[in-house]
Design a protein around this motif. Structure first.
Motif, PDB file in Angstrom:
ATOM      1  N   UNK A  66       0.819  -1.222   0.000  1.00  0.00           N
ATOM      2  CA  UNK A  66       0.000   0.000   0.000  1.00  0.00           C
ATOM      3  C   UNK A  66       0.854   1.273   0.000  1.00  0.00           C
ATOM      4  N   UNK A  67       2.169   1.106   0.029  1.00  0.00           N
ATOM      5  CA  UNK A  67       3.111   2.228   0.032  1.00  0.00           C
ATOM      6  C   UNK A  67       2.756   3.263   1.097  1.00  0.00           C
ATOM      7  N   UNK A  68       2.597   2.753   2.334  1.00  0.00           N
ATOM      8  CA  UNK A  68       2.292   3.656   3.434  1.00  0.00           C
ATOM      9  C   UNK A  68       2.892   3.129   4.729  1.00  0.00           C
ATOM     10  N   UNK A  69       3.011   4.035   5.677  1.00  0.00           N
ATOM     11  CA  UNK A  69       3.419   3.644   7.012  1.00  0.00           C
ATOM     12  C   UNK A  69       2.308   4.021   7.980  1.00  0.00           C
ATOM     13  N   UNK A  70       2.354   3.402   9.125  1.00  0.00           N
ATOM     14  CA  UNK A  70       1.437   3.719  10.202  1.00  0.00           C
ATOM     15  C   UNK A  70       2.300   4.069  11.401  1.00  0.00           C
ATOM     16  N   UNK A  71       2.062   5.225  12.003  1.00  0.00           N
ATOM     17  CA  UNK A  71       2.862   5.681  13.135  1.00  0.00           C
ATOM     18  C   UNK A  71       1.973   5.900  14.354  1.00  0.00           C
ATOM     19  N   UNK A  72       2.575   5.763  15.536  1.00  0.00           N
ATOM     20  CA  UNK A  72       1.873   5.966  16.803  1.00  0.00           C
ATOM     21  C   UNK A  72       2.141   7.381  17.280  1.00  0.00           C
ATOM     22  N   UNK A  73       1.115   8.223  17.251  1.00  0.00           N
ATOM     23  CA  UNK A  73       1.248   9.612  17.673  1.00  0.00           C
ATOM     24  C   UNK A  73       0.390   9.877  18.898  1.00  0.00           C
ATOM     25  N   UNK A  80      -8.207   6.093  17.122  1.00  0.00           N
ATOM     26  CA  UNK A  80      -8.520   6.879  18.318  1.00  0.00           C
ATOM     27  C   UNK A  80      -7.423   6.757  19.369  1.00  0.00           C
ATOM     28  N   UNK A  81      -6.546   5.773  19.197  1.00  0.00           N
ATOM     29  CA  UNK A  81      -5.413   5.594  20.106  1.00  0.00           C
ATOM     30  C   UNK A  81      -4.141   6.233  19.552  1.00  0.00           C
ATOM     31  N   UNK A  82      -4.263   6.969  18.452  1.00  0.00           N
ATOM     32  CA  UNK A  82      -3.125   7.701  17.896  1.00  0.00           C
ATOM     33  C   UNK A  82      -2.486   7.080  16.667  1.00  0.00           C
ATOM     34  N   UNK A 112      10.081  16.196   4.727  1.00  0.00           N
ATOM     35  CA  UNK A 112      10.214  16.853   6.032  1.00  0.00           C
ATOM     36  C   UNK A 112       9.069  16.469   6.968  1.00  0.00           C
ATOM     37  N   UNK A 113       7.865  16.358   6.444  1.00  0.00           N
ATOM     38  CA  UNK A 113       6.711  15.953   7.243  1.00  0.00           C
ATOM     39  C   UNK A 113       6.877  14.514   7.706  1.00  0.00           C
ATOM     40  N   UNK A 114       7.340  13.648   6.821  1.00  0.00           N
ATOM     41  CA  UNK A 114       7.577  12.248   7.174  1.00  0.00           C
ATOM     42  C   UNK A 114       8.622  12.139   8.283  1.00  0.00           C
ATOM     43  N   UNK A 115       9.709  12.879   8.152  1.00  0.00           N
ATOM     44  CA  UNK A 115      10.759  12.862   9.170  1.00  0.00           C
ATOM     45  C   UNK A 115      10.208  13.321  10.521  1.00  0.00           C
ATOM     46  N   UNK A 116       9.435  14.390  10.517  1.00  0.00           N
ATOM     47  CA  UNK A 116       8.854  14.901  11.766  1.00  0.00           C
ATOM     48  C   UNK A 116       7.880  13.895  12.379  1.00  0.00           C
ATOM     49  N   UNK A 117       7.042  13.272  11.565  1.00  0.00           N
ATOM     50  CA  UNK A 117       6.070  12.300  12.074  1.00  0.00           C
ATOM     51  C   UNK A 117       6.764  11.074  12.661  1.00  0.00           C
ATOM     52  N   UNK A 118       7.799  10.582  11.992  1.00  0.00           N
ATOM     53  CA  UNK A 118       8.551   9.449  12.527  1.00  0.00           C
ATOM     54  C   UNK A 118       9.215   9.803  13.851  1.00  0.00           C
ATOM     55  N   UNK A 119       9.780  10.998  13.929  1.00  0.00           N
ATOM     56  CA  UNK A 119      10.416  11.413  15.170  1.00  0.00           C
ATOM     57  C   UNK A 119       9.405  11.499  16.309  1.00  0.00           C
ATOM     58  N   UNK A 120       8.257  12.075  16.029  1.00  0.00           N
ATOM     59  CA  UNK A 120       7.239  12.203  17.069  1.00  0.00           C
ATOM     60  C   UNK A 120       6.716  10.832  17.498  1.00  0.00           C
ATOM     61  N   UNK A 121       6.571   9.914  16.552  1.00  0.00           N
ATOM     62  CA  UNK A 121       6.123   8.560  16.884  1.00  0.00           C
ATOM     63  C   UNK A 121       7.163   7.851  17.750  1.00  0.00           C
TER      64      UNK A 121
END
Length: 107
Positions: A33-40, A65-67, A79-88
C-alpha cells in the motif's frame, strides 16, 4: 529512516514490518500500500492530520482513536515524514532516548 533512531529494531508484525524501541512499536511499513502507520499522541495526530487528510489520516477504527496514523508515502513531503517518525519514536521511547532525539532535531 526509522532505523536511524537509537535502539530501534526492525521486526515482522503480521504481514508488515514494524519498527520498535524496546518492545514498543512506533511505526509499521506496508509495502503493497506504500504507506506507514505511526503511533502519535492525540495532539500530534490532530496537528499532522490537519495538513492534508489524503496524505496523513487516522486509522479508521479504534486504533486511530489511540493515535495510530496512516501516512501515504507517495504523496507525503519528506520533512513531514521525518517529523512524524520522530514524534512517533518519542511517543513510545524511554524519556532519556526521546530527549536525545528531540535535542538532535531542534539544536
Amino acid at each position: 529512516m526509522a532505523l536511524a533512531y537509537p535502539e530501534t529494531t526492525e521486526q515482522p508484525h503480521f504481514e508488515k514490518t514494524s519498527f520498535r524501541v524496546g518492545k514498543k512499536v512506533f511505526a509499521t511499513y506496508n509495502g503493497p500500500y506504500n504507506r506507514i502507520c505511526v503511533k502519535l499522541s492525540e495532539l500530534d495526530q490532530d496537528a499532522f492530520c490537519s495538513f492534508d487528510s489524503s496524505v496523513i489520516y487516522p486509522v479508521p477504527n479504534k486504533w486511530g482513536k489511540q493515535g495510530w496514523t496512516l501516512i501515504n508515502l507517495a504523496t507525503v513531503q519528506e520533512e513531514t515524514l521525518i517529523d512524524a517518525l520522530m514524534m512517533a519514536y518519542c511517543e513510545v521511547a524511554p524519556t532519556q532516548l526521546a530527549t536525545l532525539v528531540k535535542g538532535d532535531r531542534y539544536e
